[in-house]
Design a protein around this motif. Structure first.
Motif, PDB file in Angstrom:
ATOM      1  N   ILE A  17       7.520  18.601   5.904  1.00 44.87           N
ATOM      2  CA  ILE A  17       7.778  17.531   6.876  1.00 44.87           C
ATOM      3  C   ILE A  17       6.473  16.842   7.247  1.00 44.87           C
ATOM      4  CG2 ILE A  17       8.538  17.047   9.241  1.00 44.87           C
ATOM      5  CD1 ILE A  17      10.548  19.346   8.936  1.00 44.87           C
ATOM      6  N   TRP A  18       5.417  17.634   7.425  1.00 44.31           N
ATOM      7  CA  TRP A  18       4.104  17.079   7.771  1.00 44.31           C
ATOM      8  C   TRP A  18       3.638  16.092   6.704  1.00 44.31           C
ATOM      9  CZ3 TRP A  18       1.437  20.339  11.747  1.00 44.31           C
ATOM     10  CH2 TRP A  18       0.348  19.672  12.310  1.00 44.31           C
ATOM     11  N   ILE A  19       3.811  16.470   5.440  1.00 47.71           N
ATOM     12  CA  ILE A  19       3.403  15.591   4.334  1.00 47.71           C
ATOM     13  C   ILE A  19       4.240  14.313   4.333  1.00 47.71           C
ATOM     14  CG2 ILE A  19       3.391  15.349   1.808  1.00 47.71           C
ATOM     15  CD1 ILE A  19       2.663  18.334   1.668  1.00 47.71           C
ATOM     16  N   LEU A  20       5.559  14.462   4.491  1.00 51.51           N
ATOM     17  CA  LEU A  20       6.464  13.312   4.414  1.00 51.51           C
ATOM     18  C   LEU A  20       6.206  12.288   5.525  1.00 51.51           C
ATOM     19  CD1 LEU A  20       9.823  15.101   3.513  1.00 51.51           C
ATOM     20  CD2 LEU A  20       8.422  13.654   2.030  1.00 51.51           C
ATOM     21  N   ILE A  21       5.741  12.740   6.680  1.00 47.30           N
ATOM     22  CA  ILE A  21       5.482  11.819   7.785  1.00 47.30           C
ATOM     23  C   ILE A  21       4.024  11.378   7.814  1.00 47.30           C
ATOM     24  CG2 ILE A  21       5.488  11.547  10.301  1.00 47.30           C
ATOM     25  CD1 ILE A  21       7.800  13.523  10.422  1.00 47.30           C
ATOM     26  N   HIS A  22       3.118  12.340   7.692  1.00 45.83           N
ATOM     27  CA  HIS A  22       1.688  12.056   7.855  1.00 45.83           C
ATOM     28  C   HIS A  22       1.142  11.146   6.751  1.00 45.83           C
ATOM     29  CE1 HIS A  22      -2.632  13.009   8.607  1.00 45.83           C
ATOM     30  NE2 HIS A  22      -2.688  12.902   7.298  1.00 45.83           N
ATOM     31  N   VAL A  23       1.431  11.482   5.500  1.00 46.69           N
ATOM     32  CA  VAL A  23       0.807  10.763   4.381  1.00 46.69           C
ATOM     33  C   VAL A  23       1.184   9.276   4.362  1.00 46.69           C
ATOM     34  CG1 VAL A  23       0.583  10.627   1.866  1.00 46.69           C
ATOM     35  CG2 VAL A  23       0.544  12.858   3.003  1.00 46.69           C
ATOM     36  N   PRO A  24       2.481   8.910   4.420  1.00 44.98           N
ATOM     37  CA  PRO A  24       2.799   7.470   4.441  1.00 44.98           C
ATOM     38  C   PRO A  24       2.217   6.736   5.650  1.00 44.98           C
ATOM     39  CG  PRO A  24       4.754   8.766   3.955  1.00 44.98           C
ATOM     40  CD  PRO A  24       3.706   9.727   4.390  1.00 44.98           C
ATOM     41  N   LEU A  25       2.322   7.344   6.842  1.00 43.70           N
ATOM     42  CA  LEU A  25       1.833   6.673   8.052  1.00 43.70           C
ATOM     43  C   LEU A  25       0.331   6.452   8.009  1.00 43.70           C
ATOM     44  CD1 LEU A  25       3.818   8.202  11.071  1.00 43.70           C
ATOM     45  CD2 LEU A  25       3.878   5.852  10.221  1.00 43.70           C
ATOM     46  N   SER A  26      -0.435   7.496   7.707  1.00 45.92           N
ATOM     47  CA  SER A  26      -1.894   7.364   7.706  1.00 45.92           C
ATOM     48  C   SER A  26      -2.365   6.442   6.585  1.00 45.92           C
ATOM     49  CB  SER A  26      -2.556   8.743   7.567  1.00 45.92           C
ATOM     50  OG  SER A  26      -2.186   9.369   6.354  1.00 45.92           O
ATOM     51  N   THR A  27      -1.665   6.448   5.448  1.00 47.87           N
ATOM     52  CA  THR A  27      -2.035   5.579   4.329  1.00 47.87           C
ATOM     53  C   THR A  27      -1.792   4.115   4.669  1.00 47.87           C
ATOM     54  OG1 THR A  27      -1.499   7.342   2.743  1.00 47.87           O
ATOM     55  CG2 THR A  27      -1.641   5.085   1.888  1.00 47.87           C
ATOM     56  N   VAL A  28      -0.598   3.813   5.171  1.00 48.70           N
ATOM     57  CA  VAL A  28      -0.254   2.425   5.501  1.00 48.70           C
ATOM     58  C   VAL A  28      -1.126   1.910   6.648  1.00 48.70           C
ATOM     59  CG1 VAL A  28       1.564   0.931   6.409  1.00 48.70           C
ATOM     60  CG2 VAL A  28       2.104   2.604   4.635  1.00 48.70           C
ATOM     61  N   LEU A  29      -1.302   2.712   7.688  1.00 52.43           N
ATOM     62  CA  LEU A  29      -2.136   2.289   8.820  1.00 52.43           C
ATOM     63  C   LEU A  29      -3.574   2.042   8.386  1.00 52.43           C
ATOM     64  CD1 LEU A  29      -0.891   4.591  11.730  1.00 52.43           C
ATOM     65  CD2 LEU A  29      -0.733   2.096  11.616  1.00 52.43           C
ATOM     66  N   GLY A  30      -4.105   2.929   7.551  1.00 48.87           N
ATOM     67  CA  GLY A  30      -5.470   2.746   7.058  1.00 48.87           C
ATOM     68  C   GLY A  30      -5.622   1.470   6.258  1.00 48.87           C
ATOM     69  N   LEU A  31      -4.624   1.178   5.398  1.00 53.71           N
ATOM     70  CA  LEU A  31      -4.661  -0.039   4.582  1.00 53.71           C
ATOM     71  C   LEU A  31      -4.570  -1.284   5.461  1.00 53.71           C
ATOM     72  CD1 LEU A  31      -4.573  -1.576   1.918  1.00 53.71           C
ATOM     73  CD2 LEU A  31      -2.106  -1.096   1.795  1.00 53.71           C
ATOM     74  N   VAL A  32      -3.630  -1.295   6.396  1.00 57.40           N
ATOM     75  CA  VAL A  32      -3.443  -2.458   7.268  1.00 57.40           C
ATOM     76  C   VAL A  32      -4.688  -2.714   8.114  1.00 57.40           C
ATOM     77  CG1 VAL A  32      -2.131  -3.338   9.236  1.00 57.40           C
ATOM     78  CG2 VAL A  32      -0.934  -2.262   7.321  1.00 57.40           C
ATOM     79  N   LEU A  33      -5.255  -1.660   8.683  1.00 56.70           N
ATOM     80  CA  LEU A  33      -6.454  -1.818   9.505  1.00 56.70           C
ATOM     81  C   LEU A  33      -7.637  -2.322   8.673  1.00 56.70           C
ATOM     82  CD1 LEU A  33      -6.251   1.388  11.726  1.00 56.70           C
ATOM     83  CD2 LEU A  33      -6.115  -0.984  12.525  1.00 56.70           C
ATOM     84  N   ALA A  34      -7.777  -1.797   7.450  1.00 58.32           N
ATOM     85  CA  ALA A  34      -8.869  -2.232   6.589  1.00 58.32           C
ATOM     86  C   ALA A  34      -8.749  -3.714   6.249  1.00 58.32           C
ATOM     87  CB  ALA A  34      -8.892  -1.391   5.316  1.00 58.32           C
ATOM     88  N   VAL A  35      -7.521  -4.176   5.962  1.00 56.43           N
ATOM     89  CA  VAL A  35      -7.305  -5.591   5.613  1.00 56.43           C
ATOM     90  C   VAL A  35      -7.529  -6.484   6.834  1.00 56.43           C
ATOM     91  CG1 VAL A  35      -5.567  -7.263   4.875  1.00 56.43           C
ATOM     92  CG2 VAL A  35      -5.749  -5.055   3.712  1.00 56.43           C
ATOM     93  N   ILE A  36      -6.992  -6.067   7.989  1.00 56.69           N
ATOM     94  CA  ILE A  36      -7.125  -6.875   9.200  1.00 56.69           C
ATOM     95  C   ILE A  36      -8.588  -7.017   9.621  1.00 56.69           C
ATOM     96  CG2 ILE A  36      -6.632  -6.922  11.681  1.00 56.69           C
ATOM     97  CD1 ILE A  36      -3.916  -5.703  11.052  1.00 56.69           C
ATOM     98  N   LEU A  37      -9.333  -5.920   9.501  1.00 55.19           N
ATOM     99  CA  LEU A  37     -10.720  -5.906   9.984  1.00 55.19           C
ATOM    100  C   LEU A  37     -11.730  -6.389   8.947  1.00 55.19           C
ATOM    101  CD1 LEU A  37     -10.682  -2.470  11.859  1.00 55.19           C
ATOM    102  CD2 LEU A  37     -10.600  -4.753  12.881  1.00 55.19           C
ATOM    103  N   ARG A  38     -11.246  -6.834   7.788  1.00 54.25           N
ATOM    104  CA  ARG A  38     -12.169  -7.191   6.705  1.00 54.25           C
ATOM    105  C   ARG A  38     -13.118  -8.311   7.100  1.00 54.25           C
ATOM    106  NH1 ARG A  38     -10.700  -9.328   0.580  1.00 54.25           N
ATOM    107  NH2 ARG A  38     -12.736  -8.810  -0.344  1.00 54.25           N
ATOM    108  N   ASN A  39     -12.592  -9.333   7.740  1.00 56.53           N
ATOM    109  CA  ASN A  39     -13.424 -10.491   8.086  1.00 56.53           C
ATOM    110  C   ASN A  39     -13.496 -10.728   9.594  1.00 56.53           C
ATOM    111  OD1 ASN A  39     -13.961 -11.243   5.314  1.00 56.53           O
ATOM    112  ND2 ASN A  39     -11.842 -11.966   5.197  1.00 56.53           N
ATOM    113  N   VAL A  40     -13.343  -9.660  10.362  1.00 59.92           N
ATOM    114  CA  VAL A  40     -13.386  -9.772  11.821  1.00 59.92           C
ATOM    115  C   VAL A  40     -14.815  -9.532  12.315  1.00 59.92           C
ATOM    116  CG1 VAL A  40     -12.578  -8.737  13.983  1.00 59.92           C
ATOM    117  CG2 VAL A  40     -10.982  -9.090  12.093  1.00 59.92           C
TER     118      VAL A  40
END
Length: 299
Positions: free
Chosen positions: A82-105
């Protein structure tokens, strides 16, 4: 060529020696331990698969009754899944979104440093922080619920079987997202700005650029993030030990914690089942690594 090979081997010998002594040796010894029957710290004899049968017949490891009712505890094996099924998608997507948003900030470096603080915080400290974050009286989560008018939901989230595991998982997402963001930020630096500008000139929307250009080109970074996240979750221990000790009623226990409890908390200690759990964790970890190398990296 023979001379070069001898030189290479000579330089590798110290590392191979240390690897054998501190990694391969203990792994093989643990494997042998898992097939022995122990009485305290003494070996009684050969146990065969008894330790493995004992491990999976325990409610703490696999609890079919909890699964059939849909109520925790489900067992440490299922909790890790359960930890893998919830943690991995959430942390991966959040990390990607934050990296893209903050790229030129402007000031992105400071913001990234703040987000990354969770990653550099010792896991024991992270576990203590989670206890306070979810506390009924002092926790920021409950204070937020009061502010938005949901005071009826206030509780100590780690103290209830139905919420303890999920509270720790969300806490681990907060801790680990900084890692994902940094890896994706490094990957974004390898994407030429000219490629994105050309797509904009051709009329591509920002979402289309993200979906068809950025995400495919960040595949190597995604492989690193997913692999490291899964391996980290499989050996998760510190947060659970400090925040809940696997409770309440084993509702948040995980495999690494059960291994530790078998070896160091039980009286007398059960080194056989602890070694069996360690072997199972190692095999699962190797399976993940082999899958990534064979099906993701090679292709």
């Amino acid at each position: 060529m023979r001379t070069k090979s001898k030189i290479v081997i000579l330089f590798l010998l110290p590392s191979l020696l240390l690897l054998t002594i501190f990694v391969v040796g203990p792994m093989l010894y643990t494997l042998v331990m898992s097939f022995l029957e122990w009485e305290g710290m003494a070996v009684k004899g050969f146990a065969g698969l008894k330790n493995y049968v004992d491990v999976f017949s325990r409610r703490e490891i696999f609890n079919p009754r909890g699964l059939s009712r849909g109520k925790p505890p489900f067992g440490a094996f299922v909790h890790n899944a359960i930890w893998i099924l919830i943690h991995v998608p959430l942390s991966t997507v959040l990390g990607l979104v934050l990296a893209v948003i903050l790229r030129n900030v402007r000031g992105a470096t400071i913001i990234k440093s703040i987000i990354f603080l969770g990653m550099v915080t010792p896991m024991v400290v992270g576990g203590v922080l989670l206890r306070f974050i979810y506390d009924k009286n002092a926790g920021v989560v409950n204070e937020f619920l009061r502010v938005v008018g949901l005071g009826n939901l206030v509780r100590t989230w780690t103290a209830y079987p139905d919420t303890a595991l999920y509270s720790l998982i969300l806490g681990s997402v907060w801790i680990w997202t900084g890692f994902s963001m940094i890896v994706y930020s490094a990957g974004l630096e390898t994407i030429p700005d000219e490629l994105i500008e050309a797509a904009r000139i051709d009329g591509a929307s920002e979402f289309r650029i993200f979906k068809d250009i950025i995400v495919p080109l960040l595949k190597p970074a995604t492989i690193v993030v997913v692999t490291m996240s899964v391996l980290w979750v499989l050996k998760i221990f510190d947060i659970v030990y400090v925040a809940t000790l696997g409770g309440p009623g084993k509702a948040s226990t995980v495999l690494a914690l059960e291994m530790y409890l078998d070896a160091f908390f039980k009286i007398p200690p059960n080194y056989g089942t602890a070694a069996a759990l360690a072997t199972i964790l190692t095999l699962i970890t190797l399976g993940v690594a082999v899958y990534v190398v064979k099906y993701m990296v090679v292709r």
